[in-house]
Design an enzyme around this catalytic site. Structure first.
Site, PDB file in Angstrom:
ATOM      1  N   SER A 124     -76.950  90.220 -30.995  1.00  0.00           N
ATOM      2  CA  SER A 124     -77.721  90.803 -29.905  1.00  0.00           C
ATOM      3  C   SER A 124     -78.895  91.608 -30.456  1.00  0.00           C
ATOM      4  O   SER A 124     -79.709  91.065 -31.194  1.00  0.00           O
ATOM      5  CB  SER A 124     -76.798  91.645 -29.016  1.00  0.00           C
ATOM      6  OG  SER A 124     -77.377  91.895 -27.761  1.00  0.00           O
TER       7      SER A 124
ATOM      8  N   ASP B 274     -74.870  86.343 -24.782  1.00  0.00           N
ATOM      9  CA  ASP B 274     -74.828  87.362 -25.838  1.00  0.00           C
ATOM     10  C   ASP B 274     -73.681  87.130 -26.820  1.00  0.00           C
ATOM     11  O   ASP B 274     -72.528  86.944 -26.421  1.00  0.00           O
ATOM     12  CB  ASP B 274     -74.674  88.736 -25.176  1.00  0.00           C
ATOM     13  CG  ASP B 274     -74.961  89.889 -26.128  1.00  0.00           C
ATOM     14  OD1 ASP B 274     -74.188  90.081 -27.089  1.00  0.00           O
ATOM     15  OD2 ASP B 274     -75.958  90.586 -25.909  1.00  0.00           O
TER      16      ASP B 274
END
Length: 293
Positions: free
Chosen positions: A38, A180
């Site tokens: 991320s 993610d």
């Protein structure tokens, strides 16, 4: 001895990773292999491409607001879809295209088009929403497995790993629908080790306490930290050193705290450098890096 570093996700707090890298560089601790999930993938990719920690900080200050700008259209359409069709849209509040564009432009300045063009070994986790499997974007496949993807643009890889559900829409790539990477691997210690690291430093964010005066964002960040810590338990156990960076209740998209988060990461290393050097040689430990002004 090859030293690897694994950088966790954490929204705007991710800029603290650049501060950590700056502190390590100033103390002649060379990073040979890097991984990030991320927002950690943003720092990892920039560093692996040859950008200095301070320049990474400058880039974040320049582009942060553009990367997290939230469009209201999908919110309205999503509410309408729920009320009329009784269905929940998987669309997030933003496509994430700006992240992809920015990172591709920055990569091209270094003559880099795809992740396989990067020289420093790098790993960036993401998760396919369709088959619930983890995939790794990397320039060096540790094994012949479709789980590892090398021929993807840097921007698309970072966008995919950063497509936090509810903020960004899933990232479409070939047959995949990526979200993610923190959903399954918030601190990619294991993958960094598979790239040949003898010692791995894991960098995570200290979970702030909540009380009666905490707001919705404080509770949200606490929830994210709890989930991230549980997901990352195995990786943290595999690491040789865990830096637990204190960021003073910084929200997921709190761009006003970019400066302080960068300092928190840097100070974390400086305050503990003698221990860090010793631990890299001898043992595993957790360091609580509360910032001291």
């Amino acid at each position: 001895m090859k030293v690897g570093i694994a950088l966790s996700g954490g929204g705007i707090r991710g800029i603290a990773h650049a501060g950590v890298l700056k502190g390590l560089e100033e103390n002649n601790i060379k990073i040979d292999i890097i991984g990030g999930t991320s927002s950690g993938s943003m720092i990892a990719s920039l560093y692996a491409m040859g950008y200095s920690p301070y320049y990474i900080y400058i880039l974040f200050k320049k582009y942060a607001k553009k990367m997290i700008e939230i469009n209201t259209g999908p919110i309205i359409s999503g509410i309408r879809n729920i009320l009329i069709n009784k269905k929940l849209s998987i669309s997030g509040l933003k496509t994430g295209k700006s992240i992809e564009t920015i990172f591709n432009e920055v990569a091209l300045k270094k003559g880099i088009k795809t992740i396989e063009n990067i020289k420093m070994p790098i790993v960036i986790p993401t998760v396919d929403l369709a088959d619930s499997k983890e995939y790794i974007f990397t320039n060096i496949k540790p094994e012949d497995n479709e789980q590892y993807i090398t021929d993807i643009s840097v921007g698309k890889a970072v966008r995919a790993s950063s497509s936090f559900t509810g903020i960004y829409s899933p990232c479409e790539y070939r047959k995949h629908l990526f979200i993610d990477g923190g959903a399954l691997d918030n601190i990619p210690v294991h993958e960094v080790k598979k790239q040949g690291a003898d010692k791995v430093i894991a960098v995570k964010f200290h979970s702030d306490e909540v009380d009666n005066e905490s707001n919705v964002m404080d509770v949200t960040m606490k929830t994210i930290d709890i989930m991230g810590s549980k997901i990352s338990e195995e990786g943290l156990e595999e690491s040789d050193l865990v830096l637990d960076v204190y960021t003073d209740k910084t929200g997921l998209l709190d761009v006003q705290k970019l400066d302080s988060c960068y300092k928190y990461g840097y100070q974390c290393v400086i305050n503990n450098i003698s221990n860090i050097k010793e631990i890299l040689k001898n043992r595993v430990n957790f360091l609580n890096c509360e910032y001291i002004s």
